[in-house]
Design an enzyme around this catalytic site. Structure first.
Site, PDB file in Angstrom:
ATOM      1  N   TRP A 248       0.239   2.141  -8.876  1.00  0.00           N
ATOM      2  CA  TRP A 248       0.528   3.404  -9.546  1.00  0.00           C
ATOM      3  C   TRP A 248       1.916   3.383 -10.184  1.00  0.00           C
ATOM      4  CZ3 TRP A 248       0.928   8.572  -6.316  1.00  0.00           C
ATOM      5  CH2 TRP A 248       0.890   9.667  -7.182  1.00  0.00           C
TER       6      TRP A 248
ATOM      7  N   ARG B 254       6.240   5.464   1.367  1.00  0.00           N
ATOM      8  CA  ARG B 254       5.104   6.319   1.689  1.00  0.00           C
ATOM      9  C   ARG B 254       5.070   6.558   3.198  1.00  0.00           C
ATOM     10  NH1 ARG B 254      -1.230   4.503   0.517  1.00  0.00           N
ATOM     11  NH2 ARG B 254      -2.189   6.579   0.720  1.00  0.00           N
TER      12      ARG B 254
ATOM     13  N   THR C 204       7.564  -6.433  -5.969  1.00  0.00           N
ATOM     14  CA  THR C 204       7.742  -7.266  -4.790  1.00  0.00           C
ATOM     15  C   THR C 204       7.655  -6.416  -3.531  1.00  0.00           C
ATOM     16  OG1 THR C 204       9.254  -8.759  -3.635  1.00  0.00           O
ATOM     17  CG2 THR C 204      10.257  -7.007  -4.913  1.00  0.00           C
ATOM     18  N   HIS C 205       7.232  -7.067  -2.437  1.00  0.00           N
ATOM     19  CA  HIS C 205       7.243  -6.419  -1.125  1.00  0.00           C
ATOM     20  C   HIS C 205       8.338  -7.012  -0.235  1.00  0.00           C
ATOM     21  CE1 HIS C 205       3.552  -4.573  -2.318  1.00  0.00           C
ATOM     22  NE2 HIS C 205       2.793  -5.627  -2.131  1.00  0.00           N
TER      23      HIS C 205
ATOM     24  N   GLY D 196       1.700   2.659  -3.015  1.00  0.00           N
ATOM     25  CA  GLY D 196       1.563   3.176  -4.375  1.00  0.00           C
ATOM     26  C   GLY D 196       2.062   2.199  -5.421  1.00  0.00           C
ATOM     27  N   THR D 197       1.976   0.915  -5.109  1.00  0.00           N
ATOM     28  CA  THR D 197       2.531  -0.115  -5.991  1.00  0.00           C
ATOM     29  C   THR D 197       1.859  -0.143  -7.353  1.00  0.00           C
ATOM     30  OG1 THR D 197       2.835  -1.429  -3.969  1.00  0.00           O
ATOM     31  CG2 THR D 197       3.260  -2.519  -6.076  1.00  0.00           C
TER      32      THR D 197
ATOM     33  N   LYS E 111       0.808  -1.219   0.000  1.00  0.00           N
ATOM     34  CA  LYS E 111       0.000   0.000   0.000  1.00  0.00           C
ATOM     35  C   LYS E 111       0.845   1.275   0.000  1.00  0.00           C
ATOM     36  CE  LYS E 111      -3.665  -0.524  -0.354  1.00  0.00           C
ATOM     37  NZ  LYS E 111      -4.398  -0.880  -1.616  1.00  0.00           N
TER      38      LYS E 111
ATOM     39  N   GLY F 165      -6.318   7.284  -2.576  1.00  0.00           N
ATOM     40  CA  GLY F 165      -5.124   7.756  -3.265  1.00  0.00           C
ATOM     41  C   GLY F 165      -4.652   9.110  -2.784  1.00  0.00           C
TER      42      GLY F 165
END
Length: 293
Positions: free
Chosen positions: A58, A125, A102-103, A55-56, A53, A262
């Site tokens: 985007w 973020r 990837t996270h 902005g992946t 979360k 957003g």
């Protein structure tokens, strides 16, 4: 082995969470993670690295448009190129240059990333906004168990979730550790660091920076077109109405799905003063700097 207190925290998640190399992960990807370091990537692969979360969607769409050289949406959701969720065969079928996302922590990535010198874009973020966005997703996203029973992914309250989040009892672990490890890695490798708030304030400039980092400069007009195509409303419409829905997760009726607001600063509608102060103290202790937001 998780302690009884840790186990109770995980019980509010609908899916099983397990420890993989010292990091909590959904059990369904545990086997993939055990062999992740030995995966062979391609030299022209581009990795988008974000905590959930941040902005992946985007950034992933922007990177794909930069690679394509035009403001044209990809056919599939970004989940089609999710390094730790897709099979090696599914990823192998993607055309080069691939934009994989990837996270994972730097130490969890394939060793070939560093050996090949793959391009890496790291987006971060405000952790408070991340927490709110993650909570809003897990209380809206539907999970189906092995018996076909459906429930939301997290059944607790905001207070419950924040406690899990700031203590690292969620998939992918503690966001503060994630930020710290990527900062340290950026001191060793050529990584493009992007911030969500900067994308909100001047998306064209951030797109230009990413394109130049990828050695794919584009006409100024194209940067503007990409920024417009990837505005919140346009990207939400594209993902819900135009894209192939193969990799789309299920959501509670009436909820906003992946694209909720957003915006920056929505954390103020969730955090109490006491929660905010405690969160900032944890940030400062973990990252050894004042909370910057």
């Amino acid at each position: 082995m998780a302690s009884p207190a840790e186990t109770r925290k995980f019980e509010q998640f609908a899916y099983e969470i397990t420890d993989v190399d010292g990091v909590p992960h959904m059990a369904l990807i545990a086997e993939k993670l055990k062999t992740m370091k030995h995966r062979q990537l391609r030299q022209d692969d581009i990795l988008l690295c974000t905590f959930p979360k941040s902005g992946t969607h985007w950034a992933w769409e922007i990177l794909n448009m930069i690679v394509a050289g035009k403001a044209e949406y990809t056919k599939h959701w970004q989940n089609s190129a999710w390094l730790e969720y897709r099979t090696e065969e599914e990823l192998e079928a993607l055309t080069s240059p691939r934009v994989l996302h990837t996270h994972l922590l730097p130490r969890q990535l394939p060793e070939s990333v560093w050996k090949l010198g793959c391009k890496i874009v790291f987006v971060q973020r405000n952790p408070k906004d991340c927490a709110v966005s993650c909570f809003s997703q897990v209380i809206s996203q539907v999970w189906k168990d092995e018996e076909g029973m459906e429930t939301v992914c997290f059944t607790g309250s905001w207070d419950d979730y924040l406690s899990c989040y700031q203590d690292g009892y969620i998939p992918y672990g503690l966001i503060f550790d994630y930020i710290r490890d990527w900062w340290k890695t950026a001191e060793q490798y050529n990584i493009c660091q992007v911030h969500y708030k900067d994308m909100k304030q001047d998306c064209v400039n951030e797109i230009r920076r990413m394109a130049e980092y990828l050695d794919r400069p584009l006409p100024e007009k194209t940067y503007v077109e990409i920024a417009e195509a990837c505005s919140f409303s346009n990207l939400k419409h594209a993902n819900e109405k135009l894209k192939d829905q193969t990799y789309h997760f299920q959501w509670e009726p009436g909820t906003s799905g992946y694209f909720r607001k957003g915006k920056t600063g929505d954390w103020k509608n969730f955090f109490t003063v006491a929660q905010s102060e405690k969160f900032e103290k944890i940030y400062e202790a973990r990252l050894n700097e004042p909370f910057p937001y």
